[in-house]
Design an enzyme around this catalytic site. Structure first.
Site, PDB file in Angstrom:
ATOM      1  N   HIS A  69      35.197  35.314  40.021  1.00 13.78           N
ATOM      2  CA  HIS A  69      35.654  35.994  39.311  1.00 13.78           C
ATOM      3  C   HIS A  69      33.969  37.207  39.945  1.00 13.78           C
ATOM      4  O   HIS A  69      33.392  36.403  40.050  1.00 13.78           O
ATOM      5  CB  HIS A  69      35.422  36.064  37.299  1.00 13.78           C
ATOM      6  CG  HIS A  69      36.275  37.854  37.099  1.00 13.78           C
ATOM      7  ND1 HIS A  69      37.656  37.568  36.375  1.00 13.78           N
ATOM      8  CD2 HIS A  69      36.276  38.977  37.012  1.00 13.78           C
ATOM      9  CE1 HIS A  69      37.500  38.998  36.251  1.00 13.78           C
ATOM     10  NE2 HIS A  69      37.107  39.646  36.548  1.00 13.78           N
ATOM     11  N   SER A 104      32.041  41.421  40.592  1.00 12.71           N
ATOM     12  CA  SER A 104      32.116  42.429  39.978  1.00 12.71           C
ATOM     13  C   SER A 104      33.073  43.158  40.830  1.00 12.71           C
ATOM     14  O   SER A 104      33.345  44.537  40.285  1.00 12.71           O
ATOM     15  CB  SER A 104      30.568  43.116  40.519  1.00 12.71           C
ATOM     16  OG  SER A 104      30.031  42.922  42.217  1.00 12.71           O
ATOM     17  N   GLY A 129      35.796  42.346  41.481  1.00 12.87           N
ATOM     18  CA  GLY A 129      37.517  42.115  40.768  1.00 12.87           C
ATOM     19  C   GLY A 129      37.565  40.201  40.722  1.00 12.87           C
ATOM     20  O   GLY A 129      36.452  39.438  40.008  1.00 12.87           O
ATOM     21  N   ASP A 145      25.004  39.999  53.342  1.00 15.87           N
ATOM     22  CA  ASP A 145      25.264  39.269  51.860  1.00 15.87           C
ATOM     23  C   ASP A 145      25.032  37.783  52.024  1.00 15.87           C
ATOM     24  O   ASP A 145      26.243  37.229  51.469  1.00 15.87           O
ATOM     25  CB  ASP A 145      26.547  39.919  50.967  1.00 15.87           C
ATOM     26  CG  ASP A 145      26.664  39.551  49.559  1.00 15.87           C
ATOM     27  OD1 ASP A 145      24.784  38.814  49.195  1.00 15.87           O
ATOM     28  OD2 ASP A 145      27.459  39.306  49.311  1.00 15.87           O
TER      29      ASP A 145
END
Length: 780
Positions: free
Chosen positions: A36, A38, A40, A151
């Site tokens: 889980h 941010s 979804g 990222d």
């Protein structure tokens, strides 16, 4: 890609081709939530067409910022379609259903972050090297195709069952990558895996960013790491981008190329699975002990309800299982004595994905905690996303203002150019009209002068003709008189023979005629000379008059041109002053907006920091509550109430499980009953572990709401936290002051540069005007 398209709209054929048209709920079954965030949730699922196990990332594009979410989904799908590499997650397709995108990818066991969470200690250096090597290969592929991940972190480095390293989560990826921008993010992987957390982990995000900008690069703290690893980390942490190595260079680093067993990651995965099994069984035993105690009568016999406990079925909302479960079963796990008796026969494990079982390296408590943190940290995520949106809006507003001012400047410059061009055209038309007028006047005077000259010549020629006629008449009379005189003289001289007389008379006549002819010629010569002389005098007078007229006309033209040049120069100076005024005003507007945006940004950062401080204090308070061992009777009563609620839930799930077990036994062949019961027991073990985590969370929430008195150690811990938060706040204020000073210095520099440009432009303009004046004076 049109940015104004409505979220979920597939009218654009290019966008429609990105998504499959089938209903994903009919194609994928057995969905279980395994992560889980941010964005979804991520689910384990099975493709009904091929029975292949896949991972599905569900991303909603409804609600706030729906268009922005939709554009992010499109960008990520396009990016995934472009990449194909063994060290990048395999993309299988994307579906749309009820304002949610189902992004289907290959299934992985877990991430490098999960390894740290399970083992609670740093990984071995050869394991870090193997994971880093796989991540570098994936990054090198991206970089050679002008793409960047942006990222890279332990949570986005996934591992498959055969030990393959995969790059995942390309939501922040970019097609055009700036040079060497990956290395600092790449550092987070070996650093986080080595230190179990990234640098400045305990600091607020904004304070950490300011700390990175103002201080030296972090270093590995432990002394157990080799020089190869330290050199690798230091090379990635160069603050000057040009000094950082490329991904291809890092692949040749001694730390990555060091010899290591090929099965290092497979062994790590197997060891992690064993640890996950032990953690889940620990939670299972804890929940078994809690839920099957009578509130007043004490615990019941475990042997009577043990099988029922392990066959309970959680509701669908509790289907948040991520790990491969190894329940306590004497058939599958031998007792210690049996294990010691047969050490030479370890259990055989297959190194490929078991399609019949749910394999993962994430504990049930990790999944549950991640969901709870997602719910609890929604405020923090909203705060950070709001800050990001604010920064993007600020950049957008500043860019829009700059474009607006540039358009205004272009329009103003065009208007001034048109005004100058109109004046020049008007001056040219006036000068052309004056030149034509003067030319016509000169031509008229020339014709008049030519007529006067002609008349003057005719007058003199008439006088000379009259004079010549009078002269010829006078000669005729003289000739007759002379002839008579000669005849009289011959008549007086009778002795001269007649023939001689005739000869002498003829000779005298010829002499006299010759004399008269010479006189006539002299007269004609004098008349001609006089005519030429008078004509020259007349022409001289005409030329002087013509010159005077032309000089007057040229002087008039020069005065006109000088007047026009003066007006043009005055207009150029006015335009220069107008441009200067506009540039100064626009620079002031941009600087004012920049200052206001920085003020809002700093205000938001300060507000975020204060909220972060409050959140850290609340977390510390919750921690202190957990440390309280003696609870008041009211707390004990509330704890019993919570335990009773979980017992009721367990009884309901027990009945559901029994019904499911009977149904499966009725619909499944008898030869598969053992496998079905085993699978149900495995699932129930994990569900009880999840239920135990939920029970602990409920107890902690209840305790955190109660007031407590801190002891001396807790007071000291509070003081340390306050000092740390105060230091972060001071660091934030110091950096914001530095930003303000840099902004003010930048504004002063921009104003000085504008003044210099304006002064130089005016000097060049005046130099050009002076040169034109001198050129015009020298020309005329």
């Amino acid at each position: 890609m049109p940015t104004t398209s409505r979220a979920g709209s597939l009218k654009d054929a290019e966008i429609a081709e990105l998504f499959f048209k089938e209903d994903p709920e009919k194609l994928f079954t057995d969905l279980r939530e395994i992560g889980h965030g941010s964005f979804g949730a991520v689910y384990f699922a099975r493709d009904v067409r091929t029975t292949e196990v896949v991972a599905i990332k569900k991303m909603s594009y409804s609600g706030k910022q729906s268009n922005e979410k939709w554009q992010d989904i499109i960008k990520e799908v396009k990016f995934l379609q472009r990449i194909q590499h063994p060290n990048s997650i395999e993309y299988k397709g994307c579906y749309l259903r009820e304002h949610t995108a189902w992004l289907v990818m290959e299934y992985c066991l877990g991430s490098a972050s999960d390894l740290l969470e399970v083992h609670k200690k740093p990984l071995q250096e050869i394991e870090i090297a193997a994971i880093t090597h796989g991540a570098l290969q994936g990054l090198a592929y991206l970089h050679c195709h002008n793409m960047i991940h942006r990222d890279i972190k332990a949570g986005n480095i996934l591992l498959t069952e055969p030990g393959q390293v995969k790059l995942a989560d390309f939501g922040s990826a970019s097609i055009a990558s700036p040079a060497n921008s990956f290395s600092v993010l790449l550092l987070l992987l070996p650093f986080a895996v080595a230190e179990r957390k990234p640098p400045l982990f305990n600091m607020n995000a904004m304070s950490a960013l300011y700390h990175i900008a103002q201080n030296e690069s972090p270093m590995l703290q432990s002394s157990e790491w080799t020089d190869y690893f330290r050199n690798f980390v230091d090379s990635c942490l160069q603050k000057i981008p040009q000094d950082r190595p490329h991904s291809e260079d890092l692949l040749q680093h001694a730390f990555v190329l060091r010899e290591r067993p090929e099965s290092v990651l497979i062994d790590l995965i197997l060891r992690t699975k064993d640890a996950v099994r032990e953690l889940d069984n620990l939670q299972y035993r804890k929940m078994k002990k809690i839920l099957f105690q009578e509130v007043h009568n004490g615990p019941t016999t475990e042997t009577q309800e043990g099988d029922e406990v392990r066959s309970q079925v959680l509701p669908s909302s509790c289907f948040n299982i991520e790990e491969e479960v190894y329940p306590e079963d004497p058939e599958t796990h031998p007792r210690p004595s049996e294990a010691q008796a047969a050490p030479a026969q370890p259990p055989q494990r297959k190194h490929h994905r078991n399609r019949e079982h749910f394999a993962t390296i994430r504990t049930a408590s990790l999944v549950t905690r991640q969901m709870q943190e997602h719910e609890q940290d929604s405020e923090l995520r909203e705060q950070m996303s709001g800050y990001k949106r604010m920064r993007r809006q600020h950049q957008k507003h500043l860019m829009a203002l700059e474009n607006k001012l540039k358009a205004e400047m272009d329009e103003h410059r065009l208007r001034l150019d048109k005004e100058l061009e109109a004046q020049r055209n008007s001056f040219a038309a006036e000068m052309e009209k004056l030149v034509k007028k003067n030319q016509a006047s000169i031509e008229k005077d020339a014709k008049s002068f030519a007529n006067d000259e002609k008349k003057f010549q005719q007058h003199i020629q008439a006088q000379q003709k009259k004079e010549l006629s009078s002269f010829l008449e006078s000669q005729k009379r003289e000739y007759k008189l002379r002839k008579e005189q000669l005849k009289e003289e011959l008549n007086e001289n009778q002795s001269t023979p007649k023939k001689e007389k005739q000869e002498w008379l003829s000779k005298q006549k010829e002499n006299f005629q010759h004399y008269q002819a010479e006189e006539e010629a002299n007269l004609l010569r004098r008349q001609r000379q006089y005519l030429e002389l008078e004509c020259r005098r007349f022409k001289r007078r005409i030329l002087i008059a013509k010159h005077n007229v032309e000089q007057d006309l040229v002087r008039e033209e020069l005065n006109k041109r000088q007047t026009q040049k003066d007006l043009e120069h005055a207009m150029l100076l006015r335009h220069h002053e107008s441009m200067q005024e506009l540039e100064v005003r626009q620079l002031g507007t941009i600087q004012k907006m920049r200052t206001e945006l920085i003020r809002l940004q700093h205000q938001t950062e300060l507000t975020n920091q204060l909220e972060y401080n409050k959140r850290r204090e609340r977390e510390l308070r919750r921690k202190h509550v957990m440390e309280v061992r003696q609870q008041p009777k009211s707390l004990k009563s509330k704890e019993l109430q919570i335990k009773k609620q979980f017992q009721d839930t367990c009884k309901i799930q027990t009945r559901q499980y029994k019904a499911l077990r009977n149904h499966l036994l009725e619909t499944t062949p008898k030869s598969e009953h053992k496998a079905v019961l085993k699978r149900l027991k495995e699932e129930q073990t994990r569900k009880l572990a999840i239920l135990a985590e939920q029970y602990d969370h409920s107890i902690n929430d209840m305790l955190s709401t109660q007031a407590l008195r801190l002891d001396e150690a807790q007071e000291a811990e509070c003081q340390v936290l306050k000092m740390q938060l105060q230091q972060e706040l001071e660091l934030l204020n110091a950096y914001q002051s530095k930003i303000k000073m840099q902004t003010d210095a930048q504004h002063d520099r921009e104003r000085k540069e504008l003044e210099q440009r304006v002064s130089l432009r005016r000097a060049l303009l005046e130099q050009k005007v002076s040169y034109l004046i001198q050129t015009s004076a020298a020309h005329y």
